[in-house]
Every structure is written in C-alpha cells, then in structure tokens.
Design a protein around this motif. Structure first.
Motif: not given
Length: 628
Positions: A118, A150, A152-153, A155
């Motif tokens: 990201d 990613d 954390l997100s 993705r």
C-alpha cells in the motif's frame, strides 16, 4: 494429503512476522527482547487452515545476519517458502543469502510476497517484480508467483492464501514409512511434565510410549506425550511441527542440534564425505584446510575442509570434499548441509552428505572418487554395487547397505530382490555380497591355495584355519564360513576334514613315494582301532612327508596317533548311535564298542571334543548337535 510446513524468508523488517500474524492471528515475536527490537531472534511457530481444510504449520525464521544460525535451524523440514520482500526496499543482501541457503537445502517451491504494497505506486510495484525475476534468474523464484500484500490493510491476503493452497496440492508427501527423525530446535521444561523438545518431524511417525534415542549422545528416551498444533495426539507424522514430552532425560542433557530417532538409524562420525557447490557470491575458492562452519539439521559444527580430486573448489563450482569435524555428528547419506566461512561469517556453499561415516583417505583416490560420483546420482543399483564392491567386509547386512546409501527401506528391498534375480547380488545366510566381489574372493582363495600347493606339493591340502588367516577382508566366524561354504558348494574349492584344496589339485608321487603310501595305508587299515604309532610307521622325514600327503584317507588324532579315515568314520557312527540311544556315552562303553584299548578310545574321544562334536560332562560325553 501431504503435511505442509511453510517457512518465511527475507531481510530484517521486511514484514515476515506481521504477515504471519495477519495469516494466523498468532504473534511469533514472543520474547520481550524480540518485541522491543521489532525483529525475530528465535524461531517463531504458528499455524492456520487453508480453504481446502488442510492445516499448515508456518515458521517465522529470523532475518538478521546475527541470527542466521536460527534461520538455518528453521529451514529444516520446510516444504514451501514465502519469500518476503519489502516493496519499498526490494532485494537486500540477507534476502539473497536466505535464498542461496534455501536453494542449497533443495527447497523448490516459493511464493514471493511483495509486502507493504500500500505504500508504493502500482508502476513501481511492476518494476519491482521485474527486478526480482531478473535478480533470481535461473532459480525457482524466477517462475514463482508474486503476490502484492499489505498485512495491515489485508490487501492481497486472500490471493496469497489461495496461492498457498494451490501450491500445497503439488508438494510431494514426506516419507511416512522410514524410521522417525526429528531435529531438535527448542528445549525447555514444563512444570509437572518435565523435558519438552520441539522440531519438524522430517520422516516417519512417532507414537506415544515409543522408545527412541537422542543422537549423537546416545541417550535412550521414551515419548510421554505428543502435541501437534497445540493439541495432544497419539501419533505425529512426517511434515508436522511437533512438541514431544520426553521421559528419561533432563533439559541439561540436551542441546539444539540433537536428533531424535530410533536406535541404529544414524551413523556417528567425526569425518564425512560430501558433494558441495560453492556460491558465486563467495568470490574466492574453497581450499585445503579452510576452517568452516557446518550446519546440518539444527546443529552447527566447526570443521576443516579437504577438497577431493582437486586442489580447490572455485566460486560457482562444484566438487567433493571431506569434512574433518571438531565434534561428532549423526547423519544419513543425502542429508543436506550448509557451509559458512569461519570469518567473516558468510554463506559460502552447501550440498549433500554422501558418506556419513567415512575415514581419512587419499584426496585423489580414483576408487573413492568414482564411488562418490555414483552416490551423487539417482542410480541406486550402481550405488549398491559400488558399496558391495568396496565395503570393508565382503558380506554386509541390509541395514549396513541402507545406512550407506540414499534410499527408502522398501525401495532398497525391491532393488536387492531384483538384483538377486539377475544374479548381480547374492544372499548368503541373510547377508549380501555382490557377484563381482564374490568373483574377487574366488580368485583370492584359489591364488592362496595354488601358491600353497606349489610350495607344498606332497601335502594333501591347506589347513582351513591357515587359509582363513591369509584371506583379506574376511572377518573371523560367520562371513568366512558362509563364503567358504558357497565356494565349496559351487566346486571352486574342495574341503575334506580340516583341509582345503584347489579343485584340480592332486598329490603326484614318485614310484618310491607311491609304494610307501600304499604300505602306510595298508598298515593303518590293518591296525583298525589300534593303529601303529607314527614312530612305528615312519622312521624318517621322507616317510613323514608322505603321511602329510594322506590327509584325504587318515585323521591325525594327536602328535603320535593317526587312524584311517574309514575306521574314524565308523568309530564316530558307533559313538553317535550309542549316545542318541542312551543320552551319553562313557569311556568304557566306547572302548568296548571299538574292541580297543583305553589309550585309543581316549584319543578318539578327546579329538571329538576338540572339534566340537561331543562335550565332556563328568565321566561321560554328550553330543553337541554339531554336524560333521
């Protein structure tokens, strides 16, 4: 369905631990130091379920240079690698070193995780993917899937999981029929339970209450309890991360690098022969007596390198080496090793152990080099033949063959059965010998016998014990007897009594000697069970020489008494008949059966005792059951 262990690899801070937590919900950085530093020091373990329902284990291995030893420990038993590369930084030196190590360990299945995606524009991610494939051209990573993630997100995580599931389907199952083997990577004590060890079960299965051995120390242990993915189980299988509660051993008795397996499954040695590849990145050759760090399983041992067949192995080159180890190891043929330089501590190469329990030998010995070349191929038949031809002993057990070649037990048994059918291998008394090795032995026996006959033409044969002492590479006892029996059975050697001779050998007498032989045989036949003494028969050395040639028709009971073989065999038959009927035979009974004096009855009984046909018990003899 194969049990799958996934490993992470990559540079420090590229997001391996964060990725694992996103996939599994388990934080693998667990120690206070790891949390404070924000990097993995020890191995971290987790697990998660794939869409197919398969539960997989995942190992977070440290990425920092200082912790490369732990990275190597974690790489053992891994089936698939998630190579994590920060999209901001790209391929770093530790990334390359990790990949070099994993390739040397024979790992072929990779997924590249382009982490922290990201934070980077898509155009830059495209360029990054091209750069990764270019930098790892010629390796399995060149064609591996690349997933932009990613953690954390979230993705890319579903796509990554699906890629893992697809790749897991094609991974070959580990060997469940082999003897169990687990390289210990963690040791600790649990209150109320005692010693607990963890590791990846590399082959075979382990059950509760099973007796195993800790190598190389040789400590017997019993499996008290087994956990797989934090659940108690009765059985662990190859490919599973396993925690074992052991009885019979203290935590202080064990160390990382120890191996848990069945007794006799591994060979212990301070010297091994191996085939290695020196990495192009190393930039210098591996030379004679270079001090190296050897990583095998979860162990690290210092050693001196001895190149074989060459003065040195250049960077980017392959070759054979002998490793003179400073500590004892326990290994099997085919075990993978990694070599790092003593200083600076960089990975220089790695390969496979070919002979795990060898001895110091010539660096340019063509026989040794040919054998190592064969061991490095997949031609199991040729490796078996080479081992049978060059082993220290000509007759070897199935276990000895299995300990010295890289093959599954069932495959080895099939190979040996087929080779027996073709005649290239023979089985004598449960032991194996190659047909070429038997031919070598055949020639050796005949050479010794013919040499003896040439030097002693009037002797009827060579004493069997003397023949045994002059044969090379045949241990006393069973191996010698089995080979001799085979050669007698096929007609290569003739044996009578305590003598052996070449099949075509016959004593050739002069007319005078032939006349003397006939007179001596007549005297012994007429003497029956009370024959003339040697002093009475032979007044001179010429006569004694003829006596020596008559072993085919007489038996020497002691220094002064000989008896004709016809009477000897008749006396033995009378003794056996009486002893079988009455359970034993006394001296007086034997004397009366023969109609002779006590002197000759004692001489015969003592001789029967000497050759093991009878055994004295008090005043009687009993039969031992030994065949004549």
């Amino acid at each position: 369905m194969a049990n799958i262990i996934i490993g992470t690899a990559g540079h420090i801070d590229h997001g391996k631990s964060t990725l694992i937590k996103a996939l599994t919900g388990i934080a693998t950085d667990t120690t206070e130091e790891e949390i404070q530093r924000g990097m993995s020091i020890n191995l971290g373990f987790a697990y998660f379920d794939l869409p197919s329902g398969r539960r997989v284990g995942i190992i977070d291995v440290p990425g920092h240079e200082r912790f490369i030893k732990n990275m190597l420990a974690g790489a053992q038993g891994i089936n698939m690698i998630l190579l994590v590369i920060d999209a901001n930084e790209g391929v770093m030196p530790q990334t390359r070193e990790h990949v070099n190590i994993l390739n040397l360990l024979g790992i072929e299945d990779y997924i590249v995780v382009l982490s922290k995606a990201d934070l980077v524009e898509d155009e830059m991610l495209d360029l990054m993917e091209d750069d990764i494939r270019e930098q790892f051209e010629g390796t399995p990573i060149e064609t591996a899937s690349i997933v932009r993630v990613d953690s954390l997100s979230g993705r890319g995580l579903p796509e990554l999981v699906n890629n893992i599931d697809r790749l897991a389907d094609r991974i070959r199952p580990m060997n469940l029929t082999a003897e169990p083997r687990l390289n210990i990577d963690r040791i600790f004590s649990v209150k109320g339970f005692g010693t607990v060890v963890t590791g990846t079960l590399l082959e075979g299965t382990i059950r509760t209450d099973q007796d195993l051995m800790v190598y190389p120390a040789g400590i017997p242990v019993k499996i008290r309890n087994i956990q797989v993915h934090e659940k108690n189980v009765d059985l662990a299988q190859a490919g599973q991360r396993t925690a074992l509660n052991l009885s019979g051993v203290k935590v202080t008795d064990l160390q990382r690098g120890d191996i848990l397996t069945t007794e006799g499954n591994l060979s212990k040695s301070y010297i091994v022969d191996a085939r290695i590849r020196v990495l192009p990145d190393y930039k210098r050759p591996l030379k004679l007596w270079d001090r190296v760090r050897v990583y095998m399983g979860t162990d690290e041992i210092m050693a001196r390198a001895v190149p074989l067949g060459t003065e040195e192995i250049p960077a980017g080159g392959e070759g054979f080496i002998q490793l003179r180890l400073e500590e004892e190891i326990a290994a099997k043929p085919g075990d993978r090793i990694i070599l790092r330089a003593y200083s600076p501590m960089v990975t220089l190469g790695g390969g496979q152990i070919l002979d795990p329990a060898t001895v110091k030998h010539g660096r340019f010995d063509e026989t040794i080099l040919r054998g190592l070349e064969l061991r490095g191929t997949n031609d199991v038949d040729a490796v078996i033949q080479d081992f049978l031809m060059n082993s220290d002993q000509p007759l070897v057990s199935e276990k000895e063959i299995l300990d010295n070649i890289q093959a599954d037990k069932s495959d080895l048994q099939d190979k040996l059965s087929a080779m027996k059918t073709t005649g290239s291998v023979l089985q004598l008394g449960g032991l194996y010998i190659g047909s070429d090795r038997l031919e070598e032995m055949r020639k050796e026996f005949l050479r010794i016998l013919n040499d003896y006959h040439q030097k002693s033409p009037l002797k009827a044969g060579m004493p069997r014990e003397e023949l045994k002492s002059r044969i090379k590479f045949v241990a006393k006892g069973k191996p010698y007897d089995l080979i001799l029996e085979r050669l007698v059975e096929e007609g290569t050697i003739r044996v009578f009594g305590s003598l052996a001779k070449a099949p075509n050998f016959e004593v050739v007498y002069t007319k005078e000697q032939k006349k003397l032989r006939d007179e001596l045989e007549t005297a012994l036949l007429d003497g029956a069970y009370a024959p003339p003494s040697l002093k009475e028969l032979c007044p001179d050395k010429k006569c004694l020489a003829v006596i020596d040639s008559m072993e085919d028709c007489l038996v020497r009971l002691d220094q002064d008494i000989v008896i004709h073989r016809r009477h000897y065999e008749a006396a033995l038959a009378l003794l056996q008949e009486h002893a079988k009927a009455h359970g034993s035979i006394a001296l007086a009974d034997f004397r009366d059966l023969l109609g002779t004096s006590r002197k000759y009855a004692v001489a015969l009984l003592d001789y029967f005792d000497k050759i093991g046909l009878t055994q004295r018990q008090g005043e009687v003899r009993i039969l031992t059951g030994k065949e004549v």
